[in-house]
Scaffold this active site. Structure first.
Site, PDB file in Angstrom:
ATOM      1  N   THR A 117      -3.785   4.876  -1.473  1.00 28.35           N
ATOM      2  CA  THR A 117      -5.053   5.320  -0.496  1.00 28.35           C
ATOM      3  C   THR A 117      -5.579   6.571  -0.966  1.00 28.35           C
ATOM      4  O   THR A 117      -5.094   7.343  -1.744  1.00 28.35           O
ATOM      5  CB  THR A 117      -4.448   5.624   0.859  1.00 28.35           C
ATOM      6  OG1 THR A 117      -3.550   6.689   0.792  1.00 28.35           O
ATOM      7  CG2 THR A 117      -3.914   4.469   1.728  1.00 28.35           C
ATOM      8  N   GLU A 154       0.950  -1.183   0.040  1.00 29.63           N
ATOM      9  CA  GLU A 154      -0.055  -0.097   0.065  1.00 29.63           C
ATOM     10  C   GLU A 154       0.973   1.347   0.006  1.00 29.63           C
ATOM     11  O   GLU A 154       1.895   1.198   0.813  1.00 29.63           O
ATOM     12  CB  GLU A 154      -0.835  -0.065   1.047  1.00 29.63           C
ATOM     13  CG  GLU A 154      -1.708   1.148   1.169  1.00 29.63           C
ATOM     14  CD  GLU A 154      -2.898   1.145   2.364  1.00 29.63           C
ATOM     15  OE1 GLU A 154      -3.416   0.407   2.330  1.00 29.63           O
ATOM     16  OE2 GLU A 154      -2.754   1.996   3.378  1.00 29.63           O
ATOM     17  N   GLU A 179     -21.653  -6.106  13.520  1.00 26.25           N
ATOM     18  CA  GLU A 179     -20.581  -5.753  12.430  1.00 26.25           C
ATOM     19  C   GLU A 179     -20.434  -6.880  11.612  1.00 26.25           C
ATOM     20  O   GLU A 179     -20.051  -6.762  10.435  1.00 26.25           O
ATOM     21  CB  GLU A 179     -19.434  -5.789  13.651  1.00 26.25           C
ATOM     22  CG  GLU A 179     -18.203  -5.212  12.663  1.00 26.25           C
ATOM     23  CD  GLU A 179     -17.030  -4.836  13.381  1.00 26.25           C
ATOM     24  OE1 GLU A 179     -16.782  -5.547  14.204  1.00 26.25           O
ATOM     25  OE2 GLU A 179     -16.143  -3.802  13.048  1.00 26.25           O
TER      26      GLU A 179
HETATM   27  P1  FAD Z   1     -18.391   0.440   6.180  1.00 22.88           P
HETATM   28  O1  FAD Z   1     -18.608  -0.914   5.969  1.00 22.88           O
HETATM   29  O2  FAD Z   1     -19.457   1.643   5.608  1.00 22.88           O
HETATM   30  O3  FAD Z   1     -18.518   0.653   7.922  1.00 22.88           O
HETATM   31  C1  FAD Z   1     -18.522   2.009   8.633  1.00 22.88           C
HETATM   32  C2  FAD Z   1     -19.013   1.632   9.920  1.00 22.88           C
HETATM   33  O4  FAD Z   1     -20.478   1.450   9.830  1.00 22.88           O
HETATM   34  C3  FAD Z   1     -18.650   0.335  10.654  1.00 22.88           C
HETATM   35  O5  FAD Z   1     -18.589   0.463  11.987  1.00 22.88           O
HETATM   36  C4  FAD Z   1     -19.912  -0.596  10.408  1.00 22.88           C
HETATM   37  O6  FAD Z   1     -19.848  -1.610  11.338  1.00 22.88           O
HETATM   38  C5  FAD Z   1     -20.720   0.092  10.244  1.00 22.88           C
HETATM   39  N1  FAD Z   1     -21.921  -0.187   9.633  1.00 22.88           N
HETATM   40  C6  FAD Z   1     -22.053  -0.824   8.508  1.00 22.88           C
HETATM   41  N2  FAD Z   1     -23.173  -0.881   7.955  1.00 22.88           N
HETATM   42  C7  FAD Z   1     -24.021  -0.506   8.891  1.00 22.88           C
HETATM   43  C8  FAD Z   1     -25.484  -0.458   8.978  1.00 22.88           C
HETATM   44  N3  FAD Z   1     -26.288  -1.072   7.951  1.00 22.88           N
HETATM   45  N4  FAD Z   1     -26.161  -0.144   9.974  1.00 22.88           N
HETATM   46  C9  FAD Z   1     -25.264   0.210  11.027  1.00 22.88           C
HETATM   47  N5  FAD Z   1     -24.059   0.333  11.001  1.00 22.88           N
HETATM   48  C10 FAD Z   1     -23.465   0.073   9.961  1.00 22.88           C
HETATM   49  N6  FAD Z   1      -9.872   5.361   4.747  1.00 22.88           N
HETATM   50  C11 FAD Z   1      -9.937   6.341   3.769  1.00 22.88           C
HETATM   51  O7  FAD Z   1     -10.498   7.698   3.990  1.00 22.88           O
HETATM   52  N7  FAD Z   1      -9.118   6.417   2.862  1.00 22.88           N
HETATM   53  C12 FAD Z   1      -8.459   5.246   2.399  1.00 22.88           C
HETATM   54  O8  FAD Z   1      -7.701   5.089   1.362  1.00 22.88           O
HETATM   55  C13 FAD Z   1      -8.437   4.136   3.364  1.00 22.88           C
HETATM   56  N8  FAD Z   1      -8.124   2.920   3.156  1.00 22.88           N
HETATM   57  C14 FAD Z   1      -8.335   1.634   4.082  1.00 22.88           C
HETATM   58  C15 FAD Z   1      -7.707   0.737   3.773  1.00 22.88           C
HETATM   59  C16 FAD Z   1      -8.001  -0.440   4.419  1.00 22.88           C
HETATM   60  C17 FAD Z   1      -7.498  -1.964   4.127  1.00 22.88           C
HETATM   61  C18 FAD Z   1      -8.660  -0.262   5.774  1.00 22.88           C
HETATM   62  C19 FAD Z   1      -9.136  -1.608   6.859  1.00 22.88           C
HETATM   63  C20 FAD Z   1      -9.325   0.884   6.242  1.00 22.88           C
HETATM   64  C21 FAD Z   1      -9.133   1.975   5.139  1.00 22.88           C
HETATM   65  N9  FAD Z   1      -9.659   3.433   5.286  1.00 22.88           N
HETATM   66  C22 FAD Z   1      -9.317   4.330   4.609  1.00 22.88           C
HETATM   67  C23 FAD Z   1     -10.195   3.542   6.491  1.00 22.88           C
HETATM   68  C24 FAD Z   1     -11.969   3.356   6.592  1.00 22.88           C
HETATM   69  O9  FAD Z   1     -12.422   4.229   5.436  1.00 22.88           O
HETATM   70  C25 FAD Z   1     -12.571   3.517   7.809  1.00 22.88           C
HETATM   71  O10 FAD Z   1     -12.089   2.672   8.857  1.00 22.88           O
HETATM   72  C26 FAD Z   1     -14.036   3.665   8.062  1.00 22.88           C
HETATM   73  O11 FAD Z   1     -14.349   4.091   8.961  1.00 22.88           O
HETATM   74  C27 FAD Z   1     -14.889   2.490   7.751  1.00 22.88           C
HETATM   75  O12 FAD Z   1     -14.891   1.903   6.456  1.00 22.88           O
HETATM   76  P2  FAD Z   1     -15.613   0.775   5.635  1.00 22.88           P
HETATM   77  O13 FAD Z   1     -15.377   0.773   4.247  1.00 22.88           O
HETATM   78  O14 FAD Z   1     -15.271  -0.545   6.492  1.00 22.88           O
HETATM   79  O15 FAD Z   1     -16.888   1.402   6.190  1.00 22.88           O
END
Ligand code: FAD
Length: 306
Positions: free
Chosen positions: A48, A17, A169
């Site tokens: 990212t 990454e 989750e």
């Molecule tokens: P989601 O899957 O949408 O989840 C977000 C939160 O909402 C979680 O707590 C989940 O449990 C909850 N949730 C999901 N669905 C529901 C529902 N239906 N009802 C209630 N709650 C729900 N961030 C950046 O800004 N840029 C990047 O380039 C970046 N790269 C990353 C790469 C990796 C490998 C990882 C692990 C994280 C990265 N992040 C990045 C961070 C990430 O965007 C954040 O951690 C964000 O808060 C969660 O993203 P997600 O895609 O898991 O979101």
């Protein structure tokens, strides 16, 4: 290469990454790193995506440059934060034109200084909706690969800080898979037990797609503190902290401890048939190179039948 084709040919992936460089000097340093790491033939590299502002364009440009000017297979991260559907479509169209194979679909971090950012303002409030949007794009036939973009999503072995209920989750993670995700990349973790338990919980929930482990070699104490801030909820085991404390803060010793820890994690993950390891390189090459050397891996093609 589309992630489906990768996993057909290669049992274990090694990927890196990067984050987009902010100025010309940083860009030069990154391309020096990339030249070093290209020799390791990573299965893919990811870039990212910032929480807002001009670095987002830098991500798109860097991905296209990596695709056009190197032998690397770049995968952009794409987030929902601050985008309307038209903007997301424009980005997907540009990536499709350049035959980018895979996208990591995320909700995204909130912009700096906006801890109470309201995600419902965005076209997609959750990553699952972005995954569904990319899937619709794929179904429209707008991508040169018959299966469209391969879609990755984030997973959190230690749990995501916004969701206290770990059973819920897992339901939300499953919803992302059902929306069309092909693979999971995890948040960094320092205790492999957490990853194995997460993988088992996924399997029990019926999530069968490959789960790639995110590994971050600690190279400085400052970097560790910054990552703890960015990846809230990350647990730094006492044994690791003790080893870092023993160095008395000597920068070279800290690096040795951090790289040794990440190498041992990687060796153990390979022994436990991990689908892949994604190294958070922080745009540097030495730690990753050293891990390959100590694992006896010349380049990622050595992992074809690892
Ligand atoms: P989601 O899957 O949408 O989840 C977000 C939160 O909402 C979680 O707590 C989940 O449990 C909850 N949730 C999901 N669905 C529901 C529902 N239906 N009802 C209630 N709650 C729900 N961030 C950046 O800004 N840029 C990047 O380039 C970046 N790269 C990353 C790469 C990796 C490998 C990882 C692990 C994280 C990265 N992040 C990045 C961070 C990430 O965007 C954040 O951690 C964000 O808060 C969660 O993203 P997600 O895609 O898991 O979101």
């Amino acid at each position: 290469m589309h992630i489906r084709d990768i996993f057909k040919n290669q049992r274990t992936t090694f990927s890196f990454e990067f984050f987009p460089p902010k100025g010309p000097e940083a860009a030069e340093a990154l391309f020096a790193t990339i030249a070093d790491l290209e020799r390791l033939r990573p299965t893919f590299v990811s870039v990212t995506y910032g929480a807002g502002g001009s670095t987002r364009e830098l991500t798109n440009d860097l991905v296209v440059r990596l695709q056009d000017q190197t032998r690397l297979d770049p995968m952009p991260h794409l987030t929902c934060v601050g985008h309307d559907e038209g903007e997301i479509h424009a980005i997907l169209e540009r990536y499709a034109r350049h035959a980018i194979s895979n996208i990591l679909a995320l909700r995204g971090d909130h912009p700096a200084g906006e801890a109470d950012y309201d995600h419902s303002r965005d076209a997609f409030a959750r990553a699952a909706e972005l995954v569904a949007c990319i899937r619709r794009f794929n179904d429209s036939g707008a991508h040169p690969h018959p299966a469209g973009f391969g879609i990755g999503i984030a997973g959190f072995p230690e749990g995501h800080p916004e969701t206290a209920n770990r059973l819920h989750e897992m339901d939300y993670l499953k919803a992302k898979v059902e929306a069309g995700a092909d693979f999971i990349i995890t948040q960094m973790f320092f205790e492999n037990r957490d990853f194995y338990d997460f993988r088992d919980r996924c399997r029990l929930a019926g999530i069968t797609i490959p789960i790639i482990a995110g590994i971050m070699p600690i190279t400085t104490i400052g970097g560790m503190r910054k990552m703890a801030e960015l990846a809230l909820g990350s647990r730094f085991p006492a044994s690791l902290i003790r080893a870092i404390n023993r160095t008395g803060g000597d920068p070279e010793a800290v690096k040795r401890v951090g790289v040794h820890w990440a190498t041992e994690q990687s060796r153990d993950l390979l022994d436990h048939e991990v689908a892949g390891i994604h190294f958070y390189t922080l745009n540097r090459s030495k730690a990753t190179q050293s891990i390959y050397d100590t694992l006896g891996v010349r380049d990622s093609t050595d992992l074809l039948d690892a």
